[in-house]
Scaffold this motif. Structure first.
Motif, PDB file in Angstrom:
ATOM      1  N   HIS A  20       0.843  -1.201   0.000  1.00 47.00           N
ATOM      2  CA  HIS A  20       0.000   0.000   0.000  1.00 47.00           C
ATOM      3  C   HIS A  20       0.876   1.248   0.000  1.00 47.00           C
ATOM      4  O   HIS A  20       1.833   1.351   0.763  1.00 47.00           O
ATOM      5  N   THR A  22       0.800   5.475   0.252  1.00 48.63           N
ATOM      6  CA  THR A  22       0.014   6.672   0.579  1.00 48.63           C
ATOM      7  C   THR A  22       0.547   7.832  -0.253  1.00 48.63           C
ATOM      8  O   THR A  22       1.744   8.142  -0.202  1.00 48.63           O
ATOM      9  N   GLY A  41      -0.275   7.327   8.491  1.00 52.11           N
ATOM     10  CA  GLY A  41      -0.320   6.260   7.491  1.00 52.11           C
ATOM     11  C   GLY A  41       0.650   5.135   7.854  1.00 52.11           C
ATOM     12  O   GLY A  41       0.329   3.955   7.725  1.00 52.11           O
ATOM     13  N   THR A  46       1.022   1.505   6.045  1.00 40.91           N
ATOM     14  CA  THR A  46       1.385   1.803   4.651  1.00 40.91           C
ATOM     15  C   THR A  46       2.863   1.447   4.427  1.00 40.91           C
ATOM     16  O   THR A  46       3.641   1.417   5.379  1.00 40.91           O
ATOM     17  N   THR A 226      -3.476   5.206  -2.460  1.00 41.99           N
ATOM     18  CA  THR A 226      -4.615   6.040  -2.049  1.00 41.99           C
ATOM     19  C   THR A 226      -4.115   7.423  -1.644  1.00 41.99           C
ATOM     20  O   THR A 226      -3.138   7.556  -0.902  1.00 41.99           O
ATOM     21  N   VAL A 230      -7.219   9.349   2.020  1.00 39.79           N
ATOM     22  CA  VAL A 230      -6.358   9.613   3.181  1.00 39.79           C
ATOM     23  C   VAL A 230      -6.431  11.092   3.548  1.00 39.79           C
ATOM     24  O   VAL A 230      -6.588  11.466   4.714  1.00 39.79           O
ATOM     25  N   VAL A 240      -6.068   3.616   6.762  1.00 41.87           N
ATOM     26  CA  VAL A 240      -4.949   2.906   6.121  1.00 41.87           C
ATOM     27  C   VAL A 240      -4.876   1.473   6.654  1.00 41.87           C
ATOM     28  O   VAL A 240      -4.615   0.532   5.894  1.00 41.87           O
TER      29      VAL A 240
END
Ligand code: 1GP
Length: 250
Positions: A20, A22, A41, A46, A226, A230, A240
């Protein structure tokens, strides 16, 4: 040559099933707030912070944002530039992208040529990436003069993704545009991943929940980005955690 940030992303995907990212747009908040967002995050799980935006993400504000983020988190900070001005020396790496379905040579190769000497001077790790815009495309499609790929034409996305792969780009990013009302269709993700094999497939634009992210990872996405969700969240860590938690399948 594969550098440490790219290596780390590959490793996360290999061990956790997906990663993932951010995305923080330096134009949307103060550097200090960006630092807090990155910290939240990171607490949520993340794997890296991307920094960039289509407008107003250059110069001092960019550099200060990266610095504030680096003070708060021990994660890789990867630039996501919209032009040569989206580069700065204090990040760890840059997604060195060509917007393959742009009609404008500025976004295909000219900004890249202008930025390349800076990448060398700054010692930034360059991560070669094919950037492909899918409908609706949003601001980035307008700025980048892109011929957005129709949502019901996965074969066109496959053709561009393969072109990127054959040009040596190890990552392919299917982008619906920041704040898109619908993410890239999972059927398109599936076709592209099937064609790409082991290249990393990044998917972003309009992803707001763990459920959507999971659906895209199940279709073949390796990295989920994303940004807007966020940015708008009042509890970034929980959001997250939900998204990153639902894509890490192993
Ligand atoms: C934009 O894909 C990224 O480049 C993120 O999109 O802001 O919709 O999350 P969102």
């Amino acid at each position: 040559m594969i550098g440490p940030v790219e290596e780390r992303l590959f490793r996360v995907v290999e061990t956790a099933g997906a990663a993932h990212l951010t995305l923080i747009d330096p134009d949307s908040q103060s550097p200090a707030e960006a630092g807090q967002m990155a910290r939240a995050g990171a607490k949520g799980g993340t794997d890296a912070i991307m920094v960039g935006g289509s407008t107003g993400a250059t110069g001092r504000i960019l550099e200060d944002t990266v610095e504030a983020i680096k003070k708060q988190v021990d994660l890789p900070v990867v630039l996501f530039p919209s032009c040569a001005g989206g580069l700065c020396g204090n990040a760890d790496a840059v997604f060195f992208m060509s917007l393959l379905n742009s009609r404008n040579s500025n976004y295909l190769i000219e900004n890249q040529a202008l930025g390349a000497p800076l990448v060398r001077r700054y010692g930034l790790e360059s991560i070669p990436m094919a950037y492909i815009l899918v409908e609706p495309g949003g601001t980035v499609a307008w700025v980048g003069d892109a011929k957005t790929i129709p949502r019901n034409k996965p074969e066109i996305a496959v053709a561009y993704a393969l072109a990127g792969k054959y040009l040596g780009m190890r990552l392919v990013y299917l982008e619906a545009g920041s704040g898109a009302d619908r993410p890239v269709p999972p059927t398109m993700v599936k076709s592209v991943k099937k064609a790409l094999g082991s290249s990393l497939l990044v998917v972003g634009g309009g992803i707001r929940s763990g459920e959507t992210a999971r659906e895209l990872v199940e279709a073949g996405a390796n990295l989920i980005v994303t940004g807007t969700a966020v940015e708008k969240s009042e509890d970034i860590t929980s959001l997250v955690r939900e998204i990153a938690g639902s894509i890490k399948v192993r």
